[in-house]
Design a protein around this motif. Structure first.
Motif, short mmCIF file in Angstrom:
data_model
loop_
_atom_site.label_atom_id
_atom_site.label_comp_id
_atom_site.label_asym_id
_atom_site.label_seq_id
_atom_site.Cartn_x
_atom_site.Cartn_y
_atom_site.Cartn_z
N ILE A 89 12.71 -2.14 -2.57
CA ILE A 89 11.93 -2.02 -3.81
C ILE A 89 11.75 -0.56 -4.21
O ILE A 89 11.81 -0.22 -5.39
CB ILE A 89 10.57 -2.73 -3.64
N SER A 90 11.56 0.32 -3.23
CA SER A 90 11.30 1.72 -3.55
C SER A 90 12.56 2.50 -3.91
O SER A 90 12.53 3.37 -4.76
CB SER A 90 10.60 2.41 -2.37
N LEU A 91 13.67 2.18 -3.20
CA LEU A 91 14.87 3.01 -3.34
C LEU A 91 16.11 2.23 -3.76
O LEU A 91 17.15 2.83 -4.03
CB LEU A 91 15.16 3.73 -2.01
N PRO A 120 16.44 -2.18 -8.80
CA PRO A 120 15.61 -1.64 -7.73
C PRO A 120 15.73 -0.12 -7.66
O PRO A 120 16.80 0.44 -7.89
CB PRO A 120 16.21 -2.28 -6.46
N GLY A 121 14.64 0.52 -7.32
CA GLY A 121 14.63 1.96 -7.23
C GLY A 121 13.26 2.52 -7.58
O GLY A 121 12.30 1.77 -7.77
N PRO A 122 13.14 3.83 -7.66
CA PRO A 122 11.84 4.47 -7.91
C PRO A 122 11.15 4.02 -9.20
O PRO A 122 9.93 4.05 -9.29
CB PRO A 122 12.19 5.96 -7.98
N LEU A 123 11.94 3.60 -10.20
CA LEU A 123 11.34 3.20 -11.48
C LEU A 123 11.07 1.71 -11.59
O LEU A 123 10.59 1.25 -12.63
CB LEU A 123 12.27 3.64 -12.63
N LEU A 124 11.36 0.94 -10.53
CA LEU A 124 11.19 -0.51 -10.60
C LEU A 124 9.73 -0.91 -10.84
O LEU A 124 9.43 -1.72 -11.71
CB LEU A 124 11.71 -1.17 -9.32
N ILE A 125 8.83 -0.29 -10.07
CA ILE A 125 7.40 -0.64 -10.22
C ILE A 125 6.89 -0.20 -11.60
O ILE A 125 6.10 -0.89 -12.24
CB ILE A 125 6.57 0.00 -9.09
N GLN A 126 7.36 0.95 -12.05
CA GLN A 126 6.91 1.47 -13.34
C GLN A 126 7.42 0.60 -14.49
O GLN A 126 6.67 0.30 -15.43
CB GLN A 126 7.41 2.91 -13.53
N ASN A 127 8.68 0.17 -14.42
CA ASN A 127 9.27 -0.58 -15.53
C ASN A 127 9.01 -2.09 -15.44
O ASN A 127 8.95 -2.76 -16.47
CB ASN A 127 10.79 -0.35 -15.56
N SER A 128 8.87 -2.61 -14.22
CA SER A 128 8.70 -4.07 -14.04
C SER A 128 7.59 -4.35 -13.04
O SER A 128 7.75 -5.12 -12.09
CB SER A 128 10.01 -4.71 -13.56
N GLY A 129 6.44 -3.72 -13.26
CA GLY A 129 5.33 -3.86 -12.32
C GLY A 129 4.85 -5.29 -12.18
O GLY A 129 4.46 -5.72 -11.10
N GLY A 158 8.41 -7.34 5.78
CA GLY A 158 7.80 -6.43 4.81
C GLY A 158 8.40 -5.04 4.88
O GLY A 158 8.60 -4.38 3.86
N GLY A 159 8.70 -4.60 6.13
CA GLY A 159 9.31 -3.28 6.29
C GLY A 159 10.65 -3.18 5.61
O GLY A 159 10.98 -2.18 4.97
N ALA A 160 11.47 -4.23 5.73
CA ALA A 160 12.81 -4.21 5.13
C ALA A 160 12.76 -4.19 3.61
O ALA A 160 13.70 -3.71 2.95
CB ALA A 160 13.61 -5.42 5.60
N ALA A 200 0.81 -1.23 0.00
CA ALA A 200 0.00 0.00 0.00
C ALA A 200 0.84 1.27 0.00
O ALA A 200 0.52 2.22 -0.73
CB ALA A 200 -0.95 -0.01 1.19
N ILE A 201 1.88 1.31 0.82
CA ILE A 201 2.55 2.61 1.02
C ILE A 201 4.07 2.53 0.87
O ILE A 201 4.80 3.30 1.50
CB ILE A 201 2.19 3.20 2.40
N ALA A 202 4.55 1.62 0.05
CA ALA A 202 6.00 1.51 -0.15
C ALA A 202 6.64 2.80 -0.67
O ALA A 202 7.65 3.24 -0.12
CB ALA A 202 6.32 0.35 -1.09
N PRO A 203 6.10 3.44 -1.72
CA PRO A 203 6.78 4.65 -2.23
C PRO A 203 6.89 5.80 -1.22
O PRO A 203 7.99 6.30 -1.00
CB PRO A 203 5.92 5.04 -3.45
N PRO A 204 5.79 6.23 -0.55
CA PRO A 204 5.94 7.33 0.41
C PRO A 204 6.81 6.97 1.62
O PRO A 204 7.60 7.80 2.08
CB PRO A 204 4.50 7.64 0.85
#
Length: 499
Positions: A318-320, A342-351, A311-313, A128-132
């Protein structure tokens, strides 16, 4: 998000991947249950195997190993007072006394349910809140980490037992032992006494196994000599009523939140999370005197937090692209091995891969609870094994585990040293937990202090003026004041009772 998660489950719900997740969890439980064989080692060994798999299959296997490796530590922690993993240290405090009191099955029930729901909650937070949350964690620098570690060290007061001075001395001993070897930043050798093997310092696993496992073997051998009668231990029922679980609701939620929060902060991990959650539960309890004697509250606090840290780790990973602990550092290598960055674009590029990982985590959590519940009766039966058979096996596993960390005999010697140290400390009434807390937090304290001073050109004021650091230092001052006040109040109460 829900569409992507549904696609992730669709990609994972195949016979091959479900089998890989199940095998990963089973192997992880084995590695976690043997002292010295951790989730990190399990992932490291199996990482090359995933090279020929596709991304989702390979990462699903690694996620199963991660979940199983963290959860498996509860088995020896409850039955044998051995922290199978650093994340299970606090589980020994009440899990083992429950087993000694004939409530091993009950301890397993509370531990498994807490592990399952703690892990599930952390995975929901991750989704739910990985990016922020990742962006918030990025704002923490050396000043903030220094203040957090200072606050964490004040928890020694709550882990000191009946004697605060002995607890403080034990904590300082842990910090001193952590300074053996190469210094952080400049790698200057300290307290090596000319021995090359000591340049790397003491590894955490031999320290833990020696203090908590070997010392217990020595004590058991001593009792066997003094009293040749075999104690009769009843395993008790493993059934726990719904009302008993519900009574632990607030304890579980608080511990899970602590686990998620600490898991998000890189470099701290479940080893610290379970101790802090345990101390918080003890300080918040109406009956703190029951802790350490076999209360389910301590088991729930430890197991909910260490699984929630999983999950916290993964949030900063995944985000950074920042690993939150040693296992996620290995998982970082797994992502790179499969061509993922891994990084900010991971979800966008490999969702599709990311949400496949999320789905694999949820399924692995289910397998973990299932395997532990199915094997619970067998685990409890270990208590019926005679001590003269069980103790040599445990000793052999401890030696193998210590040697397997770095494949060097020095760690076996360190195991023996800390075993004797732990035995002597118990005999003279010194608590062991502050030693572990000091040993874990000492390097973090020194590293962030030196980094902060380098950043500020030797000026200490930023450690105080940084808003986040200032808040934690104020909380630290309040915690110390409360500990001193409580200690004096307890002494006055004891003197009144004596008179």
């Amino acid at each position: 998000m829900f569409e992507l998660l549904a696609e992730g489950f669709g990609s994972v719900f195949t016979f091959q991947i479900m089998l890989l997740v199940a095998v990963g969890v089973a192997l992880g439980l084995v590695f976690g249950s043997i002292p010295g064989l951790t989730a990190t080692m399990a992932v490291a060994i199996c990482l090359p195997i995933t090279y020929g798999m596709d991304s989702i299959a390979g990462m699903s296997l690694l996620m199963g190993l991660y979940i199983g490796g963290v959860s498996g530590g509860l088995i020896p922690a409850i039955l044998l007072k051995l922290p199978g993993t650093p994340s299970s240290i606090a589980t020994t405090f009440d899990g083992y006394p429950m087993a000694q009191n004939g409530e091993a099955g009950k301890a397993f029930s509370f531990a498994i349910v807490s592990s399952f729901f703690g892990g599930l909650l952390s995975i929901i937070v991750l989704i739910a809140i990985a990016p922020p949350l990742g962006r918030i964690a990025l704002q923490f620098g050396p000043y903030e980490y220094f203040a957090i570690v200072i606050f964490s060290l004040t928890l020694i007061a709550s882990l000191s037992g009946d004697s605060l001075p002995k607890g403080i001395m034990a904590g300082l001993l842990g910090i001193g032992l952590a300074m053996v070897g190469s210094a952080p930043i400049d790698a200057f050798p300290r307290f090596t006494f000319g021995f090359t093997d000591m340049s790397a310092g003491f590894n955490l696993l031999p320290v833990l196994i020696g203090l908590f496992a070997l010392s217990e073997i020595f004590l058991s051998a001593e009792k066997k000599i003094q009293n040749n009668l075999k104690p009769k231990i009843k395993t008790g029922s493993y059934k726990v009523s719904i009302s008993e679980y519900l009574k632990q609701g607030w304890n579980f939620l608080r511990s899970s939140v602590i686990g998620v929060g600490i898991g998000i902060l890189p470099g701290i991990g479940g080893g610290t999370a379970n101790i802090i959650s345990y101390v918080t539960a003890k300080n918040s309890s109406k009956n703190p005197e029951k802790f350490g004697k076999g209360t389910p509250d301590g088991v729930v606090a430890s197991e909910a937090s260490n699984n929630a840290a999983v999950g916290g780790a993964l949030v900063p990973l995944i985000s950074l692209g920042i690993p939150g602990d040693t296992v996620t550092a290995m998982l970082l290598g797994g992502l790179v091995l499969h061509g993922l960055q891994p990084g900010p674009l991971l979800i966008q590029n490999s969702g599709d891969v990311v949400y496949g990982i999320f789905a694999a985590l949820i399924i692995a959590n289910l397998f973990m609870a299932l395997f532990l519940f199915l094997g619970m009766r067998g685990f409890v039966k270990l208590l019926s094994i005679p001590a003269h058979i069980l103790m040599p096996v445990i000793l052999a596993l401890c030696v193998v585990g210590a040697f397997g960390v770095n494949n060097r005999m020095f760690d076996v010697g360190a195991l023996l040293f800390f075993g004797v140290l732990g035995y002597l400390m118990i005999k003279f009434g010194y608590p062991l937990t502050p030693v572990v807390l000091g040993f874990i937090l000492g390097p973090l304290l020194e590293t962030n202090l030196r980094r902060g001073l380098m950043l500020s050109q030797g000026d200490f004021m930023p450690f105080i003026t940084s808003p986040i650091a200032a808040v934690f230092l104020l909380i630290t001052a309040g915690s110390v004041t409360y500990a001193v006040y409580s200690n004096r109040k307890k002494r006055k109460g004891d003197s009144i009772l004596e008179s």
